[in-house]
Design a protein around this motif. Structure first.
Motif: not given
Length: 467
Positions: A228-229, A251, A256, A259-263, A265
């Motif tokens: 993740g980030e 997740y 948290d 967290q990751c926002f690139a994959n 959902p």
């Protein structure tokens, strides 16, 4: 592995029974050896490259043991015969048209700017679920025999080159064993269980379960569950710590920080048991290996998903339908919001328990619902079967019904053995040959149809649907 050079400059090896093979292109390379193609499309050669003398002495004995095991019904490129000494390797057989799963994952990375288009181009959600189902089934069958696979990674998982198919096989079976031993310490970076990466444990069926979960998450979302980030924006030491189990997964319900926002959902699979299984594996299972979901649990959850997927006519993507859904009126495509095909047919599973004494079946409203729902789309076909994790889908048990939905309507195929009854209202008809329900008659009856599998006066399965 050094091969003999002929006058034609062809690299050849010979097995212990005298057959000669020309070594072709390299198919995969791992910590212990290299897999080559040969002049025979279905035959491969694995050469052992470990220079450790003890390992080189132990390895042929282990392969000889594997050859004696009955693994013929599993989707494994199992060893068939050892190479003749002084070569160290073996011959194996693998069906044609397969490529390493690693090649699919690498294409995901290269196509990062058009991730969704690549996801669909490689078969979408349905194909990924079927690849994982076949992999889970093979591992589950191995574990049921008391065996472990070992160093599971996308490099030793081979899948259909054609995105329309999901054939899945395991190669590199060197680590298959009845028990962990001193030789079972290798793991592939990114896929090793935390206790193995830390050097605190050997490979086992529990480390198989961890590696499978990582591969499943990566295949479904295009991202490693622990990258993740916190890891991607940090120093290399952060990634090493994450793989040792020192950082939370993407997740994590308690933390948290990663967290990751690139994959893609995880909501893609929210109407299933997979999010809960991932959570168990990567949270409780990160600290306690025995808390990880078994391969039987993964297999059952994946099979349920395959039964509740519909394809969008507009964008071609697959959407997972909720188990609580009773109608498709409010359903739209996950990706483009196009309304779902209203012609989808829902099959619901019930158990009919005959009453004691008079042998009569229970009234319809007292049937026991199992909660299982299977959707059939126009142009599709399915097998209505009991959901048993150990079931081999390469066989046709007598109590599994085949149904297809063509332009003409719904077609029900009779059982090869046993009894099948079709009911609408109070009338039950014994089906001894193919039964079709015309498309033009759909919606003309309020009563649901019921397919009874087995003897009516004994406990049996009922599949209910409306037409």
């Amino acid at each position: 592995m050094t091969a003999t050079t002929t006058t034609q400059q062809k690299r050849v090896v010979q097995d212990s029974k005298g057959s000669v093979y020309e070594l072709g292109a390299e198919m995969s390379r791992g910590g212990q050896g290299i897999v080559y193609q040969t002049q025979y499309p279905l035959v491969l050669i694995k050469g052992f490259t470990n220079k450790d003398e003890q390992a080189r002495q132990r390895w042929p004995r282990h392969i000889a043991w594997l050859i004696r095991q009955d693994l013929s019904d599993l989707k494994l490129a199992r060893p068939l015969v050892l190479l003749a000494e002084p070569r160290c390797g073996y011959v194996m057989e693998l069906m044609d048209g397969l490529v390493p799963l690693q090649s699919l994952l690498e294409s995901f990375i290269q196509a990062e700017g058009e991730m969704l288009a690549d996801y669909l181009r490689q078969g979408g959600l349905r194909r990924r679920i079927r690849i994982l189902s076949q992999l889970a089934r093979t591992l589950n069958q191995l574990h049921a025999r008391g065996m472990l696979y070992g160093d599971l990674s996308p490099s030793n998982i081979f899948v259909s080159d054609d995105p329309a198919h999901a054939e899945t096989w395991l190669i590199d079976c060197d680590n298959i064993s009845l028990e962990a031993h001193s030789g079972l310490t290798l793991h592939t970076a990114d896929y090793g269980a935390p206790e193995v990466v830390r050097g605190e444990a050997l490979l086992s069926s529990l480390t198989d379960c961890w590696s499978f979960a990582v591969i499943a998450y990566l295949l479904l979302t295009h991202n490693h569950p622990f990258k993740g980030e916190l890891v991607s924006d940090g120093e290399p030491e952060e990634e090493e710590a994450a793989l040792r189990g020192e950082h939370p997964w993407i997740y994590d319900q308690q933390d948290d920080a990663n967290q990751c926002f690139a994959n893609l959902p995880i909501q893609l699979i929210e109407h299933s048991r997979l999010p809960a299984l991932f959570s168990r594996c990567f949270e409780q299972g990160r600290y306690h290996a025995c808390e990880r979901p078994s391969m039987a649990e993964w297999l059952e959850a994946l099979t349920e998903i395959d039964e509740r997927i519909c394809d969008c006519a507009n964008c071609g993507c697959s959407t997972l339908l909720s188990a609580e859904l009773a109608s498709v009126n409010e359903v739209s495509c996950f990706f483009c919001d196009e309304p779902a095909d209203q012609r989808l047919v829902l099959f619901e599973e019930f158990i009919d328990w005959p009453q004691q004494g008079d042998g009569q079946a229970m009234e319809p409203d007292t049937l026991m619902a199992t909660g299982r729902k299977v959707w059939l789309q126009p142009g599709g076909k399915l097998e209505l079967k009991r959901l048993m994790p150990s079931f081999s889908y390469d066989r046709w048990p007598a109590d599994h019904v085949r149904i297809e939905y063509t332009e003409q309507g719904l077609g029900i195929h009779p059982l090869p053995q046993g009894k099948l009854h079709l009911q609408r209202g109070g009338a039950k008809k014994l089906l001894e040959r193919y039964q079709g329900l015309k498309e033009s008659l759909r919606g003309q009856h309020e009563e649901p149809y019921r397919i009874h599998i087995g003897e009516l006066d004994e406990a049996h399965v009922i599949w209910q649907f409306r037409w």
